[in-house]
Write a protein that holds these residues in place. Structure first.
Motif, mmCIF file in Angstrom:
data_model
loop_
_atom_site.group_PDB
_atom_site.id
_atom_site.type_symbol
_atom_site.label_atom_id
_atom_site.label_comp_id
_atom_site.label_asym_id
_atom_site.label_seq_id
_atom_site.Cartn_x
_atom_site.Cartn_y
_atom_site.Cartn_z
ATOM 1 N N ILE A 98 1.055 -1.003 -0.154
ATOM 2 C CA ILE A 98 -0.180 0.020 -0.294
ATOM 3 C C ILE A 98 0.625 1.607 0.367
ATOM 4 N N HIS A 99 1.601 1.362 0.573
ATOM 5 C CA HIS A 99 3.042 2.634 1.066
ATOM 6 C C HIS A 99 3.377 2.522 -0.127
ATOM 7 N N LEU A 100 4.503 2.239 -0.572
ATOM 8 C CA LEU A 100 4.615 1.598 -2.194
ATOM 9 C C LEU A 100 4.038 1.953 -3.487
ATOM 10 N N GLY A 101 3.254 1.903 -3.140
ATOM 11 C CA GLY A 101 1.590 1.302 -4.165
ATOM 12 C C GLY A 101 1.522 3.460 -4.395
ATOM 13 N N ARG A 102 1.784 4.005 -2.840
ATOM 14 C CA ARG A 102 0.520 5.514 -2.883
ATOM 15 C C ARG A 102 2.079 6.150 -3.652
ATOM 16 N N MET A 103 2.978 5.818 -2.415
ATOM 17 C CA MET A 103 4.678 6.501 -3.411
ATOM 18 C C MET A 103 4.049 6.276 -4.514
ATOM 19 N N LEU A 104 4.316 5.708 -5.387
ATOM 20 C CA LEU A 104 4.711 5.030 -7.124
ATOM 21 C C LEU A 104 3.724 6.158 -8.096
ATOM 22 N N ARG A 105 2.817 6.209 -6.896
ATOM 23 C CA ARG A 105 1.895 7.238 -7.776
ATOM 24 C C ARG A 105 1.638 8.494 -7.645
ATOM 25 N N VAL A 106 2.725 9.551 -6.583
ATOM 26 C CA VAL A 106 2.797 11.060 -6.724
ATOM 27 C C VAL A 106 4.386 10.885 -6.622
ATOM 28 N N ASN A 107 5.717 10.422 -6.866
ATOM 29 C CA ASN A 107 6.480 10.153 -6.785
ATOM 30 C C ASN A 107 6.692 10.542 -8.289
ATOM 31 N N THR A 108 7.609 11.716 -8.737
ATOM 32 C CA THR A 108 7.796 11.736 -10.033
ATOM 33 C C THR A 108 9.603 12.051 -10.251
ATOM 34 N N ARG A 109 9.560 12.315 -9.546
ATOM 35 C CA ARG A 109 11.453 11.831 -9.872
ATOM 36 C C ARG A 109 12.151 10.641 -10.124
ATOM 37 N N LEU A 110 11.385 9.769 -9.083
ATOM 38 C CA LEU A 110 12.170 8.547 -9.134
ATOM 39 C C LEU A 110 12.312 8.308 -10.223
ATOM 40 N N SER A 111 13.280 7.102 -11.371
ATOM 41 C CA SER A 111 13.337 6.822 -12.066
ATOM 42 C C SER A 111 13.009 5.658 -12.521
ATOM 43 N N GLU A 112 14.142 4.738 -11.234
ATOM 44 C CA GLU A 112 14.321 3.056 -11.472
ATOM 45 C C GLU A 112 14.130 3.132 -10.082
ATOM 46 N N ILE A 113 13.151 1.356 -9.502
ATOM 47 C CA ILE A 113 13.111 1.430 -8.558
ATOM 48 C C ILE A 113 12.968 -0.470 -8.635
ATOM 49 N N TYR A 114 13.658 -1.130 -7.775
ATOM 50 C CA TYR A 114 13.541 -2.499 -7.846
ATOM 51 C C TYR A 114 12.762 -2.989 -6.924
ATOM 52 N N LEU A 115 12.184 -4.077 -7.259
ATOM 53 C CA LEU A 115 11.191 -4.612 -6.267
ATOM 54 C C LEU A 115 11.024 -5.921 -5.763
ATOM 55 N N GLY A 116 12.448 -6.612 -6.176
ATOM 56 C CA GLY A 116 12.552 -8.100 -6.661
ATOM 57 C C GLY A 116 12.332 -9.196 -5.529
ATOM 58 N N LYS A 117 10.948 -9.916 -4.953
ATOM 59 C CA LYS A 117 10.800 -10.540 -3.821
ATOM 60 C C LYS A 117 10.423 -9.232 -2.967
ATOM 61 N N VAL A 118 9.820 -8.582 -3.133
ATOM 62 C CA VAL A 118 9.051 -7.614 -2.306
ATOM 63 C C VAL A 118 7.521 -8.477 -1.780
ATOM 64 N N LYS A 119 7.332 -9.677 -2.595
ATOM 65 C CA LYS A 119 6.003 -9.821 -2.473
ATOM 66 C C LYS A 119 4.985 -8.833 -2.199
ATOM 67 N N MET A 120 4.976 -8.279 -3.477
ATOM 68 C CA MET A 120 3.661 -7.056 -3.834
ATOM 69 C C MET A 120 2.442 -7.738 -4.564
ATOM 70 N N ARG A 121 1.410 -7.674 -4.216
ATOM 71 C CA ARG A 121 0.262 -8.072 -4.824
ATOM 72 C C ARG A 121 -0.469 -7.082 -5.583
ATOM 73 N N ASP A 122 -1.231 -7.289 -6.484
ATOM 74 C CA ASP A 122 -2.373 -6.587 -6.511
ATOM 75 C C ASP A 122 -3.524 -5.566 -5.901
ATOM 76 N N GLU A 123 -4.030 -6.367 -4.773
ATOM 77 C CA GLU A 123 -4.936 -5.797 -4.046
ATOM 78 C C GLU A 123 -4.305 -4.525 -3.288
ATOM 79 N N GLY A 124 -2.952 -4.836 -2.866
ATOM 80 C CA GLY A 124 -2.462 -4.041 -2.138
ATOM 81 C C GLY A 124 -2.514 -2.375 -3.121
ATOM 82 N N VAL A 125 -1.178 -2.861 -3.866
ATOM 83 C CA VAL A 125 -1.499 -1.682 -5.119
ATOM 84 C C VAL A 125 -2.472 -0.923 -5.374
#
Length: 127
Positions: A98-125
């Motif tokens: 939930i927190h990473l999804g919110r950040m990705l929606r508003v952060n305009t500076r980040l150009s690369e983020i690596y989330l391998g094995k973070v166990k994200m699921r559709d519902e949380g995003v």
């Protein structure tokens, strides 16, 4: 790996907070754990010139991922690259997603983020 644990991480972070010009930090493959990971996030919050943060394989937990997501909501940070791959997540909770999804929606500076094995699921995003 240098086998830097939480106490070594604290010493490095205390030194770097006095070096505002540093732009890249890589603690990857060190056993920082929750305590060290949260120290790195606190340093991130006070390092507006930091452009790249690598904390993959550092035994970070869900609290560290949530803190990274919250810190990167700030418009004051210049971070472009963030690698949080392979944290230690032993829960099915979606807090970090939930927190990473919110950040990705508003952060305009980040150009690369690596989330391998973070166990994200559709519902949380989607939240």
């Amino acid at each position: 790996s240098n086998s830097i644990g939480p106490s070594g991480c604290e010493a490095v972070c205390q030194a770097l907070v006095r070096c505002p010009a540093f732009q890249s930090l890589d603690f990857s493959h060190n056993p920082l754990g929750r305590e060290g990971g949260l120290l790195v996030v606190e340093l991130l919050r006070h390092s507006p010139n930091l452009l790249e943060l690598q904390i993959k394989d550092t035994e970070s937990d869900i609290d560290v991922l949530v803190a990274v997501g919250e810190a990167l909501l700030s418009n004051e940070l210049q971070l472009r690259v963030c690698n949080v791959e392979n944290p230690r997540i032993a829960t099915l909770q979606e807090d970090h997603t939930i927190h990473l999804g919110r950040m990705l929606r508003v952060n305009t500076r980040l150009s690369e983020i690596y989330l391998g094995k973070v166990k994200m699921r559709d519902e949380g995003v989607r939240q």
